[in-house]
Design a protein around this motif. Structure first.
Motif, PDB file in Angstrom:
ATOM      1  N   THR A 236       3.619  34.317  20.422  1.00  0.00           N
ATOM      2  CA  THR A 236       4.030  35.683  20.757  1.00  0.00           C
ATOM      3  C   THR A 236       2.838  36.484  21.267  1.00  0.00           C
ATOM      4  O   THR A 236       2.957  37.231  22.241  1.00  0.00           O
TER       5      THR A 236
ATOM      6  N   ALA B 107       2.526  38.284  24.801  1.00  0.00           N
ATOM      7  CA  ALA B 107       2.291  39.729  24.809  1.00  0.00           C
ATOM      8  C   ALA B 107       1.024  40.077  25.577  1.00  0.00           C
ATOM      9  O   ALA B 107       0.930  41.160  26.161  1.00  0.00           O
TER      10      ALA B 107
ATOM     11  N   PHE C  70       1.451  41.405  29.173  1.00  0.00           N
ATOM     12  CA  PHE C  70       2.129  42.663  29.490  1.00  0.00           C
ATOM     13  C   PHE C  70       1.468  43.369  30.664  1.00  0.00           C
ATOM     14  O   PHE C  70       2.150  43.907  31.535  1.00  0.00           O
TER      15      PHE C  70
ATOM     16  N   LEU D 194       6.198  49.000  24.452  1.00  0.00           N
ATOM     17  CA  LEU D 194       6.377  47.559  24.238  1.00  0.00           C
ATOM     18  C   LEU D 194       5.158  46.862  23.637  1.00  0.00           C
ATOM     19  O   LEU D 194       5.287  46.184  22.609  1.00  0.00           O
ATOM     20  N   PRO D 195       3.968  46.965  24.214  1.00  0.00           N
ATOM     21  CA  PRO D 195       2.832  46.247  23.615  1.00  0.00           C
ATOM     22  C   PRO D 195       2.440  46.802  22.246  1.00  0.00           C
ATOM     23  O   PRO D 195       2.022  46.049  21.368  1.00  0.00           O
TER      24      PRO D 195
ATOM     25  N   THR E 260       5.023  45.449  19.806  1.00  0.00           N
ATOM     26  CA  THR E 260       4.793  44.014  19.644  1.00  0.00           C
ATOM     27  C   THR E 260       3.584  43.764  18.745  1.00  0.00           C
ATOM     28  O   THR E 260       3.632  42.937  17.832  1.00  0.00           O
TER      29      THR E 260
END
Length: 132
Positions: free
Chosen positions: A18, A22, A25, A80-81, A84
């Motif tokens: 993951t 990530a 991004f 998002l980042p 995450t």
């Protein structure tokens, strides 16, 4: 009662995978932005035929809508980042706490087993032996 069956090596593998994804991004956000700019540029303008385009170019309603869309989704993309990263950190910390809990329980059991018998335990064992 809830039962847990965590495989730390499996969790570690998933978190590493993951994290790798990530880490891309930034590339994805650049491609997103470049795609919107290219779309806006190719969308056409509202300049009447024979009229000279203003310096710096002209944009039509589709380009304007794409620009507004990009502005309105900017914070979603930034989220998002961060989300995450927090999720990866939380899963790692939860797994570490799970493992630490196992160690603590084992230490507690070892500590109890290493103690001398209490008078009650000694008496119960003596009574049990007498009945045999």
């Amino acid at each position: 009662m809830t039962s847990w069956d965590i495989q730390p090596d499996g969790v570690r593998t998933v978190l590493n995978n993951t994290g790798e994804i990530a880490g891309k991004f930034g590339e994805e956000f650049t491609a997103y932005s470049d795609g919107l700019v290219a779309s806006a540029t190719a969308a056409g303008t509202m300049i009447l035929g024979g009229t000279k385009a203003p310096e710096g170019g002209a944009f039509g309603p589709v380009a304007q809508a794409l620009q507004e869309f990009q502005q309105h989704t900017e914070n979603d993309l930034k989220f998002l980042p961060v989300r995450t990263g927090k999720s990866i950190k939380g899963a790692r910390e939860a797994t570490e706490a799970y493992l630490q809990g196992d160690l603590t329980m084992a230490q507690n059991k070892q500590h109890l087993a290493a103690q001398a018998p209490t008078p009650e335990e000694f008496k119960a064992a003596a009574e049990k032996g007498a009945k045999s």
